[in-house]
Design a protein around this motif. Structure first.
Motif, PDB file in Angstrom:
ATOM      1  N   MET A   1       0.815  -1.275   0.018  1.00  0.00           N
ATOM      2  CA  MET A   1      -0.098   0.043   0.034  1.00  0.00           C
ATOM      3  C   MET A   1       0.888   1.376  -0.200  1.00  0.00           C
ATOM      4  SD  MET A   1      -3.100  -0.717   2.603  1.00  0.00           S
ATOM      5  CE  MET A   1      -4.322   0.223   2.007  1.00  0.00           C
ATOM      6  N   HIS A  92      -6.466   5.606   6.066  1.00  0.00           N
ATOM      7  CA  HIS A  92      -5.520   5.047   5.095  1.00  0.00           C
ATOM      8  C   HIS A  92      -4.610   4.015   6.140  1.00  0.00           C
ATOM      9  CE1 HIS A  92      -2.639   3.904   2.058  1.00  0.00           C
ATOM     10  NE2 HIS A  92      -1.753   4.187   2.853  1.00  0.00           N
ATOM     11  N   LYS A  96      -4.245  -0.049   6.297  1.00  0.00           N
ATOM     12  CA  LYS A  96      -2.943  -0.631   6.181  1.00  0.00           C
ATOM     13  C   LYS A  96      -2.282  -1.515   7.515  1.00  0.00           C
ATOM     14  CE  LYS A  96       2.039   0.918   5.176  1.00  0.00           C
ATOM     15  NZ  LYS A  96       2.966   2.114   4.900  1.00  0.00           N
TER      16      LYS A  96
END
Length: 105
Positions: A1, A92, A96
């Motif tokens: 990612m 995010h 992750k």
């Protein structure tokens, strides 16, 4: 990612920051239409009163308050944009971390 995609939010933050600095310098281009109308009305009223030899203090106060309102509006927009950017980064990071913890390695 990879990194979170915050380019559009960052662009809006820089645009709003430029607008805020312009209003603080006394420029009128960042005003919205209602604020522009009010500025034109105050200028016209003040011009008329000065032409008649009277004081335009009320119109000057109106112009100052319009500028303060624009600064308040832009500051609120800037705060909202920073909060939105932080939310995107936080989501995010959560995704992750979830991906890393669910992995076999």
């Amino acid at each position: 990612m990879g990194k979170p995609d915050t380019r559009s939010i960052d662009r809006e933050i820089s645009k709003t920051t430029r607008k805020l600095e312009a209003v603080r310098r006394g420029e009128t281009w960042p005003f919205n239409s209602a604020e522009r109308r009010a500025v034109i009305g105050a200028l016209a009223g003040g011009s008329y009163r000065v032409l008649r030899g009277k004081s335009a203090a009320r119109q000057e106060n109106r112009l100052e308050s319009l500028s303060e309102q624009a600064v308040t509006r832009l500051t609120a927009e800037l705060t909202a944009l920073h909060i939105e950017r932080a939310r995107i980064v936080r989501e995010h990071a959560t995704a992750k971390a979830a991906k890393k913890s669910s992995g076999w390695w």
